[in-house]
Write a protein that holds these residues in place. Structure first.
Motif, short mmCIF file in Angstrom:
data_model
loop_
_atom_site.label_atom_id
_atom_site.label_comp_id
_atom_site.label_asym_id
_atom_site.label_seq_id
_atom_site.Cartn_x
_atom_site.Cartn_y
_atom_site.Cartn_z
N LEU A 279 0.84 -1.20 0.00
CA LEU A 279 0.00 0.00 0.00
C LEU A 279 0.87 1.25 0.00
O LEU A 279 2.06 1.18 0.30
CB LEU A 279 -0.91 -0.01 1.23
CG LEU A 279 -1.86 -1.20 1.35
CD1 LEU A 279 -2.44 -1.27 2.76
CD2 LEU A 279 -2.99 -1.09 0.33
N PRO A 280 0.29 2.41 -0.32
CA PRO A 280 1.08 3.65 -0.30
C PRO A 280 1.74 3.93 1.05
O PRO A 280 2.80 4.58 1.10
CB PRO A 280 0.05 4.73 -0.63
CG PRO A 280 -0.98 4.01 -1.46
CD PRO A 280 -1.06 2.63 -0.88
N ASP A 281 1.15 3.45 2.14
CA ASP A 281 1.74 3.72 3.46
C ASP A 281 2.81 2.70 3.85
O ASP A 281 3.34 2.73 4.97
CB ASP A 281 0.66 3.77 4.54
CG ASP A 281 -0.11 2.46 4.68
OD1 ASP A 281 0.30 1.45 4.07
OD2 ASP A 281 -1.13 2.44 5.40
N GLY A 282 3.12 1.77 2.92
CA GLY A 282 4.19 0.82 3.17
C GLY A 282 3.74 -0.52 3.72
O GLY A 282 4.53 -1.47 3.76
N ARG A 283 2.49 -0.62 4.15
CA ARG A 283 1.99 -1.90 4.66
C ARG A 283 1.64 -2.83 3.50
O ARG A 283 1.28 -2.38 2.40
CB ARG A 283 0.74 -1.68 5.51
CG ARG A 283 0.96 -0.94 6.80
CD ARG A 283 -0.37 -0.81 7.55
NE ARG A 283 -1.36 -0.08 6.76
CZ ARG A 283 -2.67 -0.14 6.95
NH1 ARG A 283 -3.18 -0.91 7.89
NH2 ARG A 283 -3.49 0.57 6.19
N ASP A 287 -0.87 -7.20 5.99
CA ASP A 287 -0.81 -6.36 7.19
C ASP A 287 -2.13 -5.61 7.39
O ASP A 287 -2.66 -5.55 8.50
CB ASP A 287 0.34 -5.35 7.10
CG ASP A 287 1.71 -6.00 7.11
OD1 ASP A 287 1.82 -7.12 7.65
OD2 ASP A 287 2.66 -5.40 6.58
N ARG A 288 -2.63 -5.01 6.31
CA ARG A 288 -3.86 -4.23 6.41
C ARG A 288 -5.03 -5.10 6.86
O ARG A 288 -5.80 -4.69 7.73
CB ARG A 288 -4.21 -3.58 5.07
CG ARG A 288 -5.55 -2.87 5.06
CD ARG A 288 -5.82 -2.13 3.76
NE ARG A 288 -5.87 -3.02 2.60
CZ ARG A 288 -6.11 -2.59 1.36
NH1 ARG A 288 -6.30 -1.30 1.12
NH2 ARG A 288 -6.13 -3.44 0.35
N GLU A 291 -4.52 -6.15 10.62
CA GLU A 291 -4.71 -5.01 11.51
C GLU A 291 -6.18 -4.58 11.57
O GLU A 291 -6.69 -4.20 12.63
CB GLU A 291 -3.84 -3.84 11.04
CG GLU A 291 -2.36 -4.08 11.27
CD GLU A 291 -1.49 -3.02 10.61
OE1 GLU A 291 -2.05 -1.99 10.14
OE2 GLU A 291 -0.25 -3.21 10.56
#
Length: 328
Positions: A279-283, A287-288, A291
């Motif tokens: 993802l753009p946030d690095g996850r 992970d997404r 979480e």
């Protein structure tokens, strides 16, 4: 055209045979000729995660998609369950339930399927696909729900769950596992008297099951998930105009909450549980998903606790819980 005809001649009879055989196990169960298995294979624990000597934050039952063939396996090699356990050690997680076997008989452990797996592994998936449609068929739906719902309840009890304890049970389902999860609600509510939360991940289900006894269903979905969309088109009970279906009654009651996962697909390198898609946030997508599932469980538990604490401060609630409390 010749290639297509050859494919049809080969695969057509297989599909017909699977369609007939898919009902066989359920009918054996219904007739009482065989008792569903409850013992687990050697080396498979009743649950993983929180220690058995203290109550966990919740029991989570993972109902995988059509790739489920054994007590151990899942489509991602267990990565989602591991991520959930790493992120939420307070959970007690069960992954051994066989959602596509009314007799709780792992498909890959049957001799004929072991032979087929080496020569035609696609048939293993085809078998489970057919089981989903048996579970969704109104003629077999009540019996299938009872069979797998009882299997889930048995495995929860073996993992330490005590009926009436008030500990939440979370049914996390992937793809066709959602058909089983929605169908198990009544059996689990009646047998274990447990608070139930459903989380579907790309859920493929017919929308006919009554989920009114579940506290909430969180629908993790994506605009890129074509397989889930097929389910919403294929089954009339998922259509908004069929207002009396279990799915639409739950939606009107506010029991269905959709959570959109941008960019995710049902399967493949960008699936909900892909550790490679970033993802753009690095996850990663994995992970997404992990979480989000953990956050939903914790938020739901917190909301329920807040409601109980608020209600407990009212005289009506205290009187109901302890009839002699307000008598002087």
């Amino acid at each position: 055209m010749n290639g297509f005809l050859l494919w049809a001649l080969v695969v057509g009879p297989i599909l017909l045979a699977e369609g007939l055989l898919a009902r066989y196990e359920l009918l054996i169960y219904g007739a009482g000729w065989r008792t569903p298995a409850s013992a687990l294979p050697a080396g498979v624990p009743p649950a993983r995660g929180a220690a058995a000597d203290r109550p966990p934050g919740a029991y989570l039952v993972y109902l995988d998609g059509i790739g489920k063939r054994r007590a151990r396996d899942s489509r991602d090699g267990g990565q989602l369950v591991k991520a959930l356990l790493d992120g939420a050690p307070e959970l007690r997680v069960l992954g051994q339930v066989q959602p596509y076997s009314p007799l709780a008989d792992p498909l890959a452990d049957r001799p004929v399927w072991t032979w087929l797996r080496r020569r035609a592994g696609l048939l293993l998936f085809l078998h489970n696909v057919m089981q989903i449609f048996v579970a969704a068929d109104h003629r077999y739906l009540p019996l299938y729900n009872r069979a797998v719902g009882t299997q889930i309840a048995t495995q929860l009890e073996l993992a330490g769950y005590r009926a009436g304890s008030g500990i939440p049970v979370v049914l996390l389902s992937y793809s066709g596992g959602a058909q089983v999860a929605t169908g198990a609600v009544d059996v689990l509510h009646t047998t274990l008297r447990c608070p139930l939360v459903l989380i579907t991940l790309g859920g493929f289900h017919n929308g006919a099951n009554d989920i009114s006894r579940a506290e909430q269903l969180y629908q993790l979905t994506s605009t890129g998930d074509r397989i889930e969309r097929v389910g919403t088109w294929l089954f009339p009970q998922r259509w908004r105009l069929v207002r009396g279906s279990g799915w639409n009654r739950a939606r009107r009651a506010g029991k269905v909450t959709a959570v959109l996962f941008d960019g995710a697909t049902h399967v493949g390198p960008r699936s909900y549980i892909s550790p490679a898609a970033v993802l753009p946030d690095g996850r990663s997508h994995l992970d997404r998903t992990a979480e989000t599932v953990i956050a939903l469980i914790r938020a739901h538990r917190g909301a329920v606790a807040d409601t109980l604490a608020r209600d407990f401060r009212t005289p009506t609630f205290r009187s109901r819980m302890n009839p002699g409390a307000d008598r002087g």
